[in-house]
Scaffold this active site. Structure first.
Site, PDB file in Angstrom:
ATOM      1  CG  HIS A  78      -0.429  -0.029   2.534  1.00 33.02           C
ATOM      2  ND1 HIS A  78      -0.051   1.113   3.194  1.00 33.02           N
ATOM      3  CD2 HIS A  78      -0.187  -1.057   3.390  1.00 33.02           C
ATOM      4  CE1 HIS A  78       0.384   0.803   4.403  1.00 33.02           C
ATOM      5  NE2 HIS A  78       0.327  -0.505   4.545  1.00 33.02           N
ATOM      6  CG  ASP A  80      -2.252   4.270   3.152  1.00 29.65           C
ATOM      7  OD1 ASP A  80      -2.020   3.222   2.528  1.00 29.65           O
ATOM      8  OD2 ASP A  80      -3.007   4.320   4.143  1.00 29.65           O
ATOM      9  CD  GLU A 147      -3.033  -1.375   5.442  1.00 29.38           C
ATOM     10  OE1 GLU A 147      -3.068  -2.465   6.044  1.00 29.38           O
ATOM     11  OE2 GLU A 147      -2.497  -0.352   5.946  1.00 29.38           O
TER      12      GLU A 147
END
Length: 481
Positions: A78, A80, A147
């Site tokens: 992910h 983020d 996420e």
């Protein structure tokens, strides 16, 4: 000696990409710049890619020479990261990049979270995509968004474009451990509206700080104190000796991080001397209680500018009651895997705004019925205090497979490369693997990664040696698939 980070240490290409993405603000909910970077990366290298409204990015690469017609494999992580910083750090996360440093053994950020969770996955994948000298089957590299705040990117992703039935998730922080299952979760929001009244007495601010913090899944078993929960205890204790009303209470920034600091402003109608005595007594007793887990714990009080309004006594009692009645931390342990937490609860944030106190809890469990039972308990407590509530961002548990080709390849490769067996287990944290298994029928999935310490805190650091070994291990796995 600590020096500013330079990407001239091995694995050089991986750490170069990690350094590059660390200059891009990429906290949950702020995905546009990192999305543009990934799309531009693929475009410059002539790789097919896809980007959706949720700002997920999927990049495709053909198999290496001689492996073009093999079954594809999905690499996934992910984009983020969790934004946490020390109180004396002046970074503006929405505008500034991270300041990476190294002591030769670890890479870390100056005063902030590092974003190794899950920036290292992005860096590994970019390094694989960038190279023409790595042996691998056709690749489908999936970068998801948000996420950390509910797996929103994975929830929104249209997986029909993916042909792979094998997925390697790189979102774990323990070298030598292969995750093959994880807990499911849900966010539980509850809030109390209040009608402000005129505050005509002295105001004080109470601060709980210096706590360890950490990941509310993988570190919940360590018993670190939660500043929001401690504040509830403090307010309950002083209410027996001092007449006061709450003006505000604020603590935490993320529901998946164990809260390190909480601040309450109160309006007192009696002499402040009694309040200061109670706080000093509590500070002494709580420091002893948390000495092992949170040695830097601090409870302090100070006079502040007088509040113009505050809550009434009834609403103050309701909020304190909720803080004290809600469970928090480990709820139960697994009966099948030694030492694994089965169900837990974390009060991540408490915020006062617009005449409302809002609390956000993260529920985790690898048992769906136990998760449902805990949520019912939270609903019952909310109703007891006439609080509104909502349940959202639910994601499923990732169930362990009886037979797995990927597990076999990972285990065999690890033993051959390092001369010891790999630990194969489940994790008490939310991984996107469960969502992908629900989207792709028959998906075989594993999760692994290098050592990253104290994630979701400003003390987060990535082991350079582990990063290098795990990189070589990933290349070995891709060769052996």
């Amino acid at each position: 000696m600590i020096e500013k980070f330079k990407a001239d240490i091995e694995p050089k290409k991986v750490l170069e990409f990690f350094s590059e993405i660390s200059l891009i603000p990429r906290g949950s909910g702020h995905m546009k710049e990192i999305n543009a970077f990934c799309c531009d990366f693929a475009r410059k290298r002539g790789l097919d890619f896809y980007s959706d409204e949720a700002l997920n990015v999927v990049i495709f690469k053909k198999g290496s020479v001689g492996r073009e017609n093999e079954k594809p494999v999905i690499l996934q992580g992910h984009l983020d990261m969790v934004w946490e910083k020390r109180s004396d750090c002046n970074i503006d996360f929405e505008k500034d990049g991270l300041s990476l440093q190294t002591d030769g053994e670890y890479v870390f950020a100056d005063g902030t979270t590092l974003g190794g969770d899950d920036g290292i996955a992005v860096a590994y994948c970019l390094a694989v995509l960038d190279s023409d000298n790595i042996s691998h089957p056709p690749l489908e590299v999936v970068f998801t968004t948000d996420e950390e705040t509910g797996m929103d990117g994975a929830q929104a992703l249209d997986a029909s474009m993916l042909r792979g039935k094998r997925m390697i998730n790189i979102d774990s922080e323990n070298e030598g451990t292969l995750w093959v299952g994880c807990a499911g979760g849900a966010r539980f929001d509850t809030s109390i509206d209040f009608n402000p009244v005129i505050a005509s007495s002295t105001s004080c601010e109470i601060v709980v700080s210096g706590l360890h913090g950490g990941h509310s899944g993988t570190e919940i078993h360590n018993g670190y104190a939660n500043a929001n929960v401690v504040m509830g205890r403090v307010l309950k204790e002083i209410s027996g000796s001092v007449d006061f009303c709450l003006a505000s209470i604020n603590g935490g920034t993320m529901d998946n991080a164990i809260t390190r600091e909480c601040r309450s402003r109160i309006v007192i109608s009696s002499e402040s001397e009694a309040l200061f005595k109670v706080i000093n007594r509590l500070n002494s007793s709580l420091r002893k209680e948390f000495f092992e887990t949170d040695p830097d714990f601090s409870l302090r009080i100070r006079s502040c500018s007088n509040e113009k309004t505050c809550m009434n006594k009834s609403d103050t009692e309701r909020i304190i009651g909720m803080l004290c009645d809600f469970p928090n931390g480990v709820i139960s342990l697994s009966k099948s895997i030694d030492g694994l937490v089965q169900t837990s609860l974390n009060l991540g944030t408490v915020k006062t705004a617009n005449n409302k106190v809002s609390m956000v809890y993260l529920v985790r469990s690898c048992d769906n019925s136990e998760k449902a039972s805990l949520i019912e308990k939270l609903i019952s407590i909310s109703e007891k205090y006439d609080a509104s509530f909502s349940i959202h961002s639910e994601y499923p548990a990732w169930e362990i497979r009886d037979e797995s080709e990927l597990q076999n390849v990972f285990s065999e490769t690890y033993e051959k490369m390092f001369g010891k067996k790999m630990t194969v287990t489940a994790i008490h944290a939310g991984l996107e693997c469960g969502l992908f298994c629900g989207k792709i029928d028959g998906l075989d999935c594993v999760s692994f990664g290098p050592d990253i310490i104290d994630i979701h805190t400003p003390d987060e650091k990535l082991s350079i040696g582990s990063c290098a070994r795990t990189w070589e291990y990933l290349l070995g796995v891709l060769k052996n698939l």
